[in-house]
Enzyme design. Sequence first.
Site, short mmCIF file in Angstrom:
data_model
loop_
_atom_site.label_atom_id
_atom_site.label_comp_id
_atom_site.label_asym_id
_atom_site.label_seq_id
_atom_site.Cartn_x
_atom_site.Cartn_y
_atom_site.Cartn_z
N ALA A 67 0.88 -1.17 0.00
CA ALA A 67 0.00 0.00 0.00
C ALA A 67 0.91 1.22 0.00
O ALA A 67 2.06 1.16 0.47
CB ALA A 67 -0.88 -0.01 1.24
N GLY A 113 0.66 -4.83 0.95
CA GLY A 113 -0.54 -4.95 0.11
C GLY A 113 -0.31 -5.76 -1.15
O GLY A 113 -1.26 -6.30 -1.72
N GLU A 116 -0.67 -9.22 -0.05
CA GLU A 116 -2.11 -9.39 0.30
C GLU A 116 -2.96 -9.53 -0.97
O GLU A 116 -3.89 -10.32 -1.01
CB GLU A 116 -2.56 -8.20 1.15
CG GLU A 116 -1.96 -8.25 2.55
CD GLU A 116 -2.12 -6.96 3.33
OE1 GLU A 116 -1.78 -5.88 2.79
OE2 GLU A 116 -2.60 -7.00 4.46
N GLU A 136 4.99 -4.46 7.37
CA GLU A 136 4.32 -3.34 8.03
C GLU A 136 4.85 -3.07 9.44
O GLU A 136 4.86 -1.93 9.90
CB GLU A 136 2.81 -3.60 8.10
CG GLU A 136 2.09 -3.53 6.76
CD GLU A 136 2.08 -4.86 5.98
OE1 GLU A 136 2.86 -5.78 6.32
OE2 GLU A 136 1.28 -4.97 5.04
N1 COA Z 1 4.58 3.18 -0.91
C1 COA Z 1 4.95 4.30 -1.54
N2 COA Z 1 6.06 4.41 -2.30
C2 COA Z 1 6.83 3.31 -2.41
C3 COA Z 1 6.50 2.10 -1.78
C4 COA Z 1 5.31 2.05 -1.00
N3 COA Z 1 4.92 0.94 -0.39
N4 COA Z 1 7.47 1.19 -2.06
C5 COA Z 1 8.36 1.83 -2.86
N5 COA Z 1 7.99 3.11 -3.06
C6 COA Z 1 8.65 4.12 -3.86
C7 COA Z 1 9.87 4.69 -3.12
O1 COA Z 1 9.47 5.71 -2.21
C8 COA Z 1 10.67 5.22 -4.28
O2 COA Z 1 10.11 6.44 -4.71
P1 COA Z 1 11.08 7.69 -5.12
O3 COA Z 1 11.88 7.18 -6.28
O4 COA Z 1 10.11 8.77 -5.47
O5 COA Z 1 11.93 7.97 -3.91
C9 COA Z 1 10.41 4.20 -5.39
O6 COA Z 1 9.20 3.54 -5.02
C10 COA Z 1 11.50 3.17 -5.51
O7 COA Z 1 11.70 2.56 -4.24
P2 COA Z 1 13.12 2.51 -3.48
O8 COA Z 1 12.84 2.36 -2.01
O9 COA Z 1 13.98 3.64 -3.91
O10 COA Z 1 13.69 1.16 -4.09
P3 COA Z 1 14.75 0.17 -3.41
O11 COA Z 1 15.17 -0.78 -4.48
O12 COA Z 1 15.79 0.91 -2.69
O13 COA Z 1 13.88 -0.64 -2.30
C11 COA Z 1 11.96 -1.81 -1.48
C12 COA Z 1 12.82 -1.45 -2.70
C13 COA Z 1 10.72 -2.56 -1.96
C14 COA Z 1 12.77 -2.71 -0.52
C15 COA Z 1 11.56 -0.51 -0.75
O14 COA Z 1 10.99 0.38 -1.68
C16 COA Z 1 10.55 -0.71 0.36
O15 COA Z 1 10.90 -1.15 1.44
N6 COA Z 1 9.29 -0.34 0.12
C17 COA Z 1 8.24 -0.38 1.11
C18 COA Z 1 7.76 -1.79 1.38
C19 COA Z 1 6.70 -1.78 2.46
O16 COA Z 1 6.94 -1.44 3.59
N7 COA Z 1 5.48 -2.17 2.08
C20 COA Z 1 4.36 -2.21 2.96
C21 COA Z 1 3.66 -0.92 2.96
S1 COA Z 1 2.28 -0.86 4.08
#
Ligand code: COA
Length: 262
Positions: A67, A113, A116, A136
């Site tokens: 999400a 999400g 999910e 989360e």
């Molecule tokens: N919500 C909003 N934006 C997200 C996102 C999310 N769940 N997951 C990734 N993004 C965005 C990042 O903010 C980034 O945006 P930007 O380029 O404008 O800064 C872009 O997607 C790329 O992600 P980034 O974190 O730079 O890639 P990465 O390869 O370093 O890491 C992940 C990849 C998946 C490990 C990392 O993005 C992450 O931990 N995301 C969140 C996962 C999460 O907690 N999900 C549950 C949410 S309730």
Amino acid sequence: MDEQFVELAWPEPEIAMITITREQSLNALNPVVLDQLEARLNEAEGLPAAKVGIVTGQGSKAFVAGADISVIHHVSDATQARAFAERGQALFQRFAESRIIFIAAINGYALGGGLELAMALDFRIASETARLGQPEINLGIVPGFGGTQRLSRLIGPGHALWMIASGEPLTARTGEALGLIEAVVEPAGLMEEALKRARILAAKAPLALRECKRLVAASRDSSLPGGLAIEADAFARLAVSDDGREGTRAFLEKRKPEFRGS
Ligand code: COA
């Protein structure tokens, strides 16, 4: 007009392909993406020929990375937060209850999400590079789109609680060993494998195929006597349906059946 973040394509008349195309945010689910996912689901269900759906994410990095965290951060109060969770839950439940059988083609991160959504679908095929998790806890929250309930049903409460409470992701292979993923393939072969399975299902008798999904869902949600009663009822209807008559006759006549969906 909102940007288009979810595409619907028809690789074959009976197979719908839904792709989340918010790649720059790793296909994270904000309210616009959720609305568009629902609109594409409605469109697919509106076509009587549609029997199987494939859901995937654009790019090689993410299926869906969760999400949208910025949406969660900016909710004004608990009522708005609850509404966001209930929106996602209701939408994913619509996929779970759809007459179409859905395959998740997990091409990369399926987190929060994203996992999910994949769990609300009927099968999960993953690329070897995919990572599956409910992170989360690392944001100080818990899953809100069904993760605590579906993960536990799929892999058991111990493994589910470990994933949800530790936030540690699984590799696709570990997910397969736990029963969270039905098949793991090399990244380049993911869509081919999803389509291969979709074609196998699309060739089956339509009414019986629908019943398969409904009955297996009932095995999760009802008592054994209740589930057996639903199964006997479906068997009775299908045994005397046109396709049931045709399928059994074709076997006895040593020929291929011609199913018509009645
Ligand atoms: N919500 C909003 N934006 C997200 C996102 C999310 N769940 N997951 C990734 N993004 C965005 C990042 O903010 C980034 O945006 P930007 O380029 O404008 O800064 C872009 O997607 C790329 O992600 P980034 O974190 O730079 O890639 P990465 O390869 O370093 O890491 C992940 C990849 C998946 C490990 C990392 O993005 C992450 O931990 N995301 C969140 C996962 C999460 O907690 N999900 C549950 C949410 S309730």
